[in-house]
Design an enzyme around this catalytic site. Structure first.
Site, mmCIF file in Angstrom:
data_model
loop_
_atom_site.group_PDB
_atom_site.id
_atom_site.type_symbol
_atom_site.label_atom_id
_atom_site.label_comp_id
_atom_site.label_asym_id
_atom_site.label_seq_id
_atom_site.Cartn_x
_atom_site.Cartn_y
_atom_site.Cartn_z
ATOM 1 C CG HIS A 1 1.779 -9.427 3.831
ATOM 2 N ND1 HIS A 1 0.509 -9.925 3.691
ATOM 3 C CD2 HIS A 1 1.713 -8.144 3.416
ATOM 4 C CE1 HIS A 1 -0.279 -8.972 3.219
ATOM 5 N NE2 HIS A 1 0.428 -7.873 3.038
ATOM 6 C CG ASN B 1 -6.102 -7.894 -5.611
ATOM 7 O OD1 ASN B 1 -6.013 -7.148 -6.581
ATOM 8 N ND2 ASN B 1 -6.949 -7.671 -4.621
ATOM 9 C CB CYS C 1 -10.955 -6.858 -0.618
ATOM 10 S SG CYS C 1 -9.449 -7.750 -0.959
ATOM 11 C CB THR D 1 15.336 3.765 12.663
ATOM 12 O OG1 THR D 1 15.748 4.994 13.254
ATOM 13 C CG2 THR D 1 16.341 2.666 12.997
ATOM 14 C CB SER E 1 -0.927 0.009 1.223
ATOM 15 O OG SER E 1 -1.760 -1.123 1.204
HETATM 16 C C1 LIG Z 1 -2.047 -7.063 -0.883
HETATM 17 C C2 LIG Z 1 -1.982 -6.129 -2.021
HETATM 18 C C3 LIG Z 1 -1.608 -4.784 -1.839
HETATM 19 C C4 LIG Z 1 -1.335 -4.207 -0.474
HETATM 20 O O1 LIG Z 1 -0.135 -4.688 0.072
HETATM 21 P P1 LIG Z 1 0.130 -4.521 1.651
HETATM 22 O O2 LIG Z 1 1.537 -4.968 1.825
HETATM 23 O O3 LIG Z 1 -0.850 -5.401 2.334
HETATM 24 O O4 LIG Z 1 -0.059 -3.077 1.970
HETATM 25 C C5 LIG Z 1 -1.541 -3.980 -2.944
HETATM 26 N N1 LIG Z 1 -1.822 -4.446 -4.181
HETATM 27 C C6 LIG Z 1 -2.161 -5.728 -4.404
HETATM 28 C C7 LIG Z 1 -2.424 -6.188 -5.796
HETATM 29 C C8 LIG Z 1 -2.271 -6.607 -3.324
HETATM 30 O O5 LIG Z 1 -2.636 -7.863 -3.545
#
Ligand SMILES: *Cc1c(COP(=O)(O)O)cnc(C)c1O
Length: 392
Positions: free
Chosen positions: A199, A149, A323, A235, A70
């Site tokens: 993640h 996604n 979502c 940091t 994000s």
């Molecule tokens: C999960 C996702 C994000 C957001 O990533 P975060 O690390 O959770 O902030 C942005 N774009 C897509 C396509 C995602 O699948």
């Protein structure tokens, strides 16, 4: 438990956790200091940055660590908008982007930028002709996600990059789902900026990066110290950065075998659901598709009810409205590919990992079949449908 929500987040791999641990307890120095404890942190950070750069065919100084996908998306759009506003205030994106892009675009619209949202076809693909037609002399940025996604469709990124380059427009891609799942080379694909997140690739949460091609005018996103070439102060999250580096190293090592295994299981489960459940279909492109993504719509079903019943069987999955949980709006992605509201509500997303097994696919197929039948038996809409069929 059967975990099939790897597009939402993934398990941090044990080798990634092992790599991180010493950087909490032993090598906890601040990377900006000059004594050797801090130098250990700096060394580990440099190593992670190089690993990531190598995975993309980029240079280490083009990788900026962030707190995740994000933040990277926000940075790419807001900083480009600010730095290039004198050239123009027009940005092109798509209707199926993640909210980190779409809501940032809304923010920019309120500040005088004009955004073109490209349509997608039934499979979720943009049209290159529509893209070309949308480019204007005041267009400063094209931002198109690498892979979606929800429905897993992979966009024609190299072709988009080529068009952007020809027109002298910057090209950003949200590659949070695609990075480490499919091979990416920023030079071959003419990508100027790329967002990724730890993640989503068996790394830790709260760490990601933005690739910014050398020469792109980019503004600081967080003001303060001189970290990240003074572009993103604070940091450094050394354990997170080490974990991200280890996760990328691991993902690149296993990509081929993981992809092969996932595609085989994915297509097996798709086949079972298609053949054994009436009134359902696969959403997203059948082959231009993330190796681990399955997305189905089932008529006469509420996705949320299906998720609750799957959870009772120990199966973690997601639906077209998950979502934005808390909201009853159907997925903007499923609406953009042309589904009706009720069709979008009846969707189910299953996203596999390298740990998924054929036994799990069989259990899920059986459970989904039973749940769909149970929910349809309770549905007045389904009853009406059956009656209307008899009358014909
Ligand atoms: C999960 C996702 C994000 C957001 O990533 P975060 O690390 O959770 O902030 C942005 N774009 C897509 C396509 C995602 O699948």
């Amino acid at each position: 438990m059967i975990y099939l929500d790897n597009a939402a987040t993934t398990k941090t791999a044990p080798e990634v956790v092992d790599a991180m641990l010493p950087y909490f307890s032993e090598y906890y120095g601040n990377a900006s200091t000059i004594y050797s404890l801090g130098a250990e942190s700096k060394k580990a950070m440099d190593h992670a940055r190089r690993t990531i750069a190598d995975s993309l065919g980029a240079k280490p100084e083009e990788i900026y660590f962030t707190a995740g996908g994000s933040e990277s998306d926000n940075w790419a759009l807001k900083a480009t908008a600010e730095a290039y506003a004198s050239k123009g205030k027009h940005i092109i994106t798509t209707k199926i982007e993640h909210h980190a892009i779409l809501h940032t675009c809304e923010y920019l619209e309120k500040r005088g930028f004009e955004i073109t949202y490209l349509n997608v076809d039934r499979d979720g693909l943009i049209s290159l002709d529509e893209l070309k037609a949308a480019i204007r002399p005041d267009t400063i940025l094209i931002s198109v996600m690498f892979a979606n996604n929800e429905i897993g469709t992979i966009e024609p990124i190299a072709e988009i990059g080529e068009i952007a380059k020809e027109h002298g427009v910057l090209f950003h891609t949200d590659a949070v789902q695609a990075y480490a799942q499919v091979p990416i080379n920023v030079d071959e694909m003419h990508i100027d900026m790329l967002s990724a997140s730890g993640h989503k690739l068996n790394g830790p949460k709260g760490i990601g990066f933005l690739y910014i091609r050398k020469g792109v005018k980019i503004r600081s996103f967080v003001h303060g110290g001189a970290q990240e070439r003074s572009r993103r102060a604070g940091t450094e999250n050394i354990p997170g950065i080490v974990g991200l580096g280890a996760a990328v190293e691991r993902a690149m090592r296993i990509m081929d075998s993981k992809t092969r295994k996932e595609i085989e299981l994915r297509d097996y489960l798709i086949g079972r659901l298609e053949n054994e459940i009436p009134h359902c279909w696969l959403n997203g492109h059948r082959t231009k598709r993330l190796p681990n993504n399955i997305n189905f719509s089932f008529l006469f079903i509420e996705g949320e009810s299906m998720l609750i019943m799957l959870d009772m069987k120990g199966i973690c999955a997601s639906s077209g409205s998950a979502c934005t949980s808390g909201s009853l709006d159907p997925s903007h992605v499923l609406l953009a590919i042309g589904l009706k509201h009720e069709e979008a509500h009846g969707s189910l997303r299953l996203t596999l990992s390298e740990d998924s097994t054929k036994e799990e696919m069989d259990i899920v197929a059986e459970e989904v079949k039973k749940i769909v039948q149970r929910l349809r038996d309770m549905s007045p809409l389904y009853e009406d449908f059956l009656k209307s069929q008899k009358n014909n």
